[in-house]
Design a protein around this motif. Sequence first.
Motif, PDB file in Angstrom:
ATOM      1  N   GLY A  46      39.208  38.398  55.808  1.00 37.58           N
ATOM      2  CA  GLY A  46      38.612  38.043  54.531  1.00 37.58           C
ATOM      3  C   GLY A  46      39.666  37.749  53.495  1.00 37.58           C
ATOM      4  O   GLY A  46      40.815  38.181  53.612  1.00 37.58           O
ATOM      5  N   VAL A  47      39.270  36.999  52.493  1.00 38.35           N
ATOM      6  CA  VAL A  47      40.121  36.751  51.340  1.00 38.35           C
ATOM      7  C   VAL A  47      39.243  36.779  50.097  1.00 38.35           C
ATOM      8  O   VAL A  47      38.121  36.274  50.099  1.00 38.35           O
ATOM      9  CB  VAL A  47      40.884  35.412  51.463  1.00 38.35           C
ATOM     10  CG1 VAL A  47      39.929  34.233  51.589  1.00 38.35           C
ATOM     11  CG2 VAL A  47      41.828  35.206  50.283  1.00 38.35           C
ATOM     12  N   GLY A  48      39.737  37.415  49.049  1.00 37.99           N
ATOM     13  CA  GLY A  48      39.085  37.392  47.746  1.00 37.99           C
ATOM     14  C   GLY A  48      40.058  36.825  46.741  1.00 37.99           C
ATOM     15  O   GLY A  48      41.250  37.117  46.801  1.00 37.99           O
ATOM     16  N   TRP A  49      39.555  36.013  45.811  1.00 44.41           N
ATOM     17  CA  TRP A  49      40.453  35.377  44.855  1.00 44.41           C
ATOM     18  C   TRP A  49      39.751  35.182  43.512  1.00 44.41           C
ATOM     19  O   TRP A  49      38.526  35.210  43.398  1.00 44.41           O
ATOM     20  CB  TRP A  49      40.974  34.048  45.393  1.00 44.41           C
ATOM     21  CG  TRP A  49      39.929  32.957  45.480  1.00 44.41           C
ATOM     22  CD1 TRP A  49      39.682  31.974  44.556  1.00 44.41           C
ATOM     23  CD2 TRP A  49      38.999  32.742  46.556  1.00 44.41           C
ATOM     24  NE1 TRP A  49      38.658  31.167  44.995  1.00 44.41           N
ATOM     25  CE2 TRP A  49      38.219  31.609  46.216  1.00 44.41           C
ATOM     26  CE3 TRP A  49      38.755  33.387  47.776  1.00 44.41           C
ATOM     27  CZ2 TRP A  49      37.210  31.121  47.051  1.00 44.41           C
ATOM     28  CZ3 TRP A  49      37.748  32.914  48.604  1.00 44.41           C
ATOM     29  CH2 TRP A  49      36.994  31.789  48.242  1.00 44.41           C
ATOM     30  N   TYR A  50      40.575  34.999  42.483  1.00 37.72           N
ATOM     31  CA  TYR A  50      40.120  34.831  41.115  1.00 37.72           C
ATOM     32  C   TYR A  50      40.396  33.390  40.698  1.00 37.72           C
ATOM     33  O   TYR A  50      41.489  32.871  40.935  1.00 37.72           O
ATOM     34  CB  TYR A  50      40.851  35.790  40.188  1.00 37.72           C
ATOM     35  CG  TYR A  50      40.661  37.252  40.562  1.00 37.72           C
ATOM     36  CD1 TYR A  50      39.752  38.061  39.883  1.00 37.72           C
ATOM     37  CD2 TYR A  50      41.392  37.825  41.613  1.00 37.72           C
ATOM     38  CE1 TYR A  50      39.576  39.392  40.228  1.00 37.72           C
ATOM     39  CE2 TYR A  50      41.217  39.156  41.967  1.00 37.72           C
ATOM     40  CZ  TYR A  50      40.310  39.931  41.270  1.00 37.72           C
ATOM     41  OH  TYR A  50      40.133  41.245  41.628  1.00 37.72           O
ATOM     42  N   ALA A  51      39.412  32.747  40.062  1.00 35.80           N
ATOM     43  CA  ALA A  51      39.577  31.332  39.741  1.00 35.80           C
ATOM     44  C   ALA A  51      38.799  30.972  38.482  1.00 35.80           C
ATOM     45  O   ALA A  51      37.784  31.600  38.150  1.00 35.80           O
ATOM     46  CB  ALA A  51      39.093  30.462  40.902  1.00 35.80           C
ATOM     47  N   GLY A  52      39.306  29.961  37.789  1.00 36.17           N
ATOM     48  CA  GLY A  52      38.580  29.385  36.672  1.00 36.17           C
ATOM     49  C   GLY A  52      38.339  30.310  35.504  1.00 36.17           C
ATOM     50  O   GLY A  52      37.403  30.107  34.717  1.00 36.17           O
ATOM     51  N   GLY A  53      39.168  31.326  35.359  1.00 30.00           N
ATOM     52  CA  GLY A  53      38.985  32.258  34.266  1.00 30.00           C
ATOM     53  C   GLY A  53      37.858  33.250  34.456  1.00 30.00           C
ATOM     54  O   GLY A  53      37.598  34.080  33.572  1.00 30.00           O
ATOM     55  N   ASP A  54      37.184  33.205  35.591  1.00 29.88           N
ATOM     56  CA  ASP A  54      36.105  34.154  35.876  1.00 29.88           C
ATOM     57  C   ASP A  54      36.726  35.472  36.330  1.00 29.88           C
ATOM     58  O   ASP A  54      37.480  35.503  37.304  1.00 29.88           O
ATOM     59  CB  ASP A  54      35.210  33.592  36.977  1.00 29.88           C
ATOM     60  CG  ASP A  54      33.902  34.375  37.144  1.00 29.88           C
ATOM     61  OD1 ASP A  54      33.906  35.590  36.871  1.00 29.88           O
ATOM     62  OD2 ASP A  54      32.902  33.782  37.568  1.00 29.88           O
ATOM     63  N   ALA A  86      43.910  39.504  50.600  1.00 29.47           N
ATOM     64  CA  ALA A  86      43.471  39.013  51.904  1.00 29.47           C
ATOM     65  C   ALA A  86      43.796  40.046  52.975  1.00 29.47           C
ATOM     66  O   ALA A  86      44.737  40.830  52.832  1.00 29.47           O
ATOM     67  CB  ALA A  86      44.155  37.684  52.241  1.00 29.47           C
ATOM     68  N   ALA A  87      43.006  40.045  54.050  1.00 26.93           N
ATOM     69  CA  ALA A  87      43.203  41.039  55.112  1.00 26.93           C
ATOM     70  C   ALA A  87      42.715  40.484  56.439  1.00 26.93           C
ATOM     71  O   ALA A  87      41.783  39.672  56.497  1.00 26.93           O
ATOM     72  CB  ALA A  87      42.448  42.332  54.786  1.00 26.93           C
ATOM     73  N   VAL A  88      43.350  40.933  57.525  1.00 26.59           N
ATOM     74  CA  VAL A  88      42.867  40.678  58.884  1.00 26.59           C
ATOM     75  C   VAL A  88      42.632  42.034  59.535  1.00 26.59           C
ATOM     76  O   VAL A  88      43.402  42.977  59.340  1.00 26.59           O
ATOM     77  CB  VAL A  88      43.863  39.831  59.711  1.00 26.59           C
ATOM     78  CG1 VAL A  88      43.914  38.407  59.179  1.00 26.59           C
ATOM     79  CG2 VAL A  88      45.266  40.435  59.708  1.00 26.59           C
TER      80      VAL A  88
END
Length: 266
Positions: A46-54, A86-88
Amino acid sequence: MCRHLAYVGPEEPIGRLVVAPPHGLYRQSWAPRHQRYGTVNADGFGVGWYAGGDPVPARYRRAGPVWADQSFADLARVVRTGALLAAVRDATLSGADAEAAAAPFASGVWLFSHNGAVAGWPASLARVAGTLPPEDLLALEARNDSALVWALVLARLRAGDDPGRALAETVTEVAAAAPASRLNLLLTDGAGVTATTWGDTLWYLRRPGGGTVVASEPYDDDPHWQKVPDRTLLAASGTDVLLTPLKDPGGDALANALASPKEPRT
């Protein structure tokens, strides 16, 4: 055992941090260089990310190996972010949770991952689990040790603990109940990264262009990677990295160390 990575800094394509490096998380899914327990991380990613000022991160998680997911390869190539986790996931016993068991776990602004295993799971944490409100137990994303550890961390964050104390006190609580556990935890809110080492490897890299990577193992052979000692709390913001010793359960040194953190490591 799993492999994980967090980054905060200038915007980068996800793939530049996770896929492109010669020994990146993508390759660590089948050929990790520093993994002591398990050899193939193919039971989800999985991967988590922050974008667009959210402030609330997006997540992409799957139950299979990262190398088999062509959609992720496209996503990682074009999506840019200034912070990610992110993680495997290591090959483990089969279960019904599928991608719900894959990190990162999330709530509000937080992303979380656990690299390790709780010894004697689940019996060893029966008493600890009983300290959580019933609604928190019913809301667990998965029926594995990492999901419960995340619930313990999240309960402390919601009670007002800062990230360092939330991770450190969770580690010492779980280690007291299950002493042979491996508890490398990783937490981000998109602005900073907090992590623990407890039984496995962790490294960090201050990147020349700004920002910091914290990872289970180096994704390349850059000589500036720094190994974090075992039983340590790490807090990173920008290129500032603070390392604080964690002591075994029952000692007073942890409280003293949290009250007076070390100067940044160079």
